[in-house]
Write an enzyme that holds these catalytic residues in place. Sequence first.
Site, PDB file in Angstrom:
ATOM      1  N   CYS A  88      74.309  20.765 -34.494  1.00 47.32           N
ATOM      2  CA  CYS A  88      73.547  21.938 -34.910  1.00 47.32           C
ATOM      3  C   CYS A  88      72.258  21.493 -35.600  1.00 47.32           C
ATOM      4  CB  CYS A  88      74.380  22.783 -35.871  1.00 47.32           C
ATOM      5  SG  CYS A  88      73.546  24.304 -36.401  1.00 47.32           S
ATOM      6  N   ASP A  90      71.103  22.700 -38.193  1.00 46.02           N
ATOM      7  CA  ASP A  90      71.245  22.927 -39.637  1.00 46.02           C
ATOM      8  C   ASP A  90      70.819  21.691 -40.437  1.00 46.02           C
ATOM      9  OD1 ASP A  90      72.528  23.136 -42.311  1.00 46.02           O
ATOM     10  OD2 ASP A  90      73.458  24.928 -41.457  1.00 46.02           O
ATOM     11  N   ARG A  92      71.635  20.661 -43.175  1.00 50.00           N
ATOM     12  CA  ARG A  92      72.686  20.008 -43.957  1.00 50.00           C
ATOM     13  C   ARG A  92      73.572  19.102 -43.120  1.00 50.00           C
ATOM     14  NH1 ARG A  92      74.895  25.646 -45.896  1.00 50.00           N
ATOM     15  NH2 ARG A  92      74.495  25.897 -43.673  1.00 50.00           N
ATOM     16  N   HIS A 144      79.861  22.570 -37.216  1.00 53.30           N
ATOM     17  CA  HIS A 144      80.124  22.520 -38.661  1.00 53.30           C
ATOM     18  C   HIS A 144      80.619  23.875 -39.136  1.00 53.30           C
ATOM     19  CE1 HIS A 144      76.452  24.719 -40.082  1.00 53.30           C
ATOM     20  NE2 HIS A 144      76.016  24.355 -38.894  1.00 53.30           N
TER      21      HIS A 144
HETATM   22 ZN   LIG Z   1      74.884  25.598 -37.648  1.00 54.75          ZN
END
Ligand SMILES: [Zn+2]
Length: 255
Positions: A88, A90, A92, A144
């Site tokens: 992803c 993302d 993080r 995630h």
């Molecule tokens: Zn994500």
Amino acid sequence: MQAAGAMPALTLRMLFGQMLPYPDAIAPATTAGGNCSGTSGHYSGGKVNSEKLLENNRFWAESLRARDPEFFERLARQQKPEFLWIGCSDSRVPANEIVGLMPGELFVHRNVANMVVATDMNFLSVLQYAVDVLKVRQVIVCGHYGCGGVRAALSHEELGLIDNWLRALKALYHQNRSSFTDLDEEAGVNLLCELNVRRQVRNVCHTTIVQNAWARGQELVVHGWIYGIKDGLIKDLDTTLSARDQLDDTFLYEA
Ligand SMILES: [Zn+2]
């Protein structure tokens, strides 16, 4: 992990232990929520100057060169990664960092919600190059928990163009909706995150790229993992595929 013959012996762990944090490192803010692209979870204050990133880069490169003067010269000559990572976008979930791999050791494709879309030329090009040219031996689909893309797909809020990208997740939820009956929102999001990884592992294997690799005897294993933002740990979903007889006949092409 097997690195190519010319790859450095250094590991990210060694580097982190000795070199980080950067001078005046950017301090991560406390995070909350699960947005892939929201404002939460970004750096504190929102006043990080991009010049700071360039300064960090110079420090990183100089530090690496100090420990291994030939590092960048070797990388410039060749990359021979063992793994393709599909993850992803993302912020993080930084691919190399969470599995302790150095530059040169992980070929990476990331998009919102780690989707494998059969008409996505960007993804298909990455997969084809990784499998046919780089000859990676393992593909890792890593989702995630708390994924903002998955959360958006479970809501009815219109976010714009991205709603179309995420619509396959709505279909996946719809197919499995009986499993969500007794779950609260967070558990529902996390269940769909796991189901999504399992689906995308299959989607990788349904491509002619992977099936042709198997047909010519090329070793290629596709894993499904999920990362916990709250504890930093990856869980193997035990959905690994490595041969065409593990696929439904519907999706098989003639070998
Ligand atoms: Zn994500």
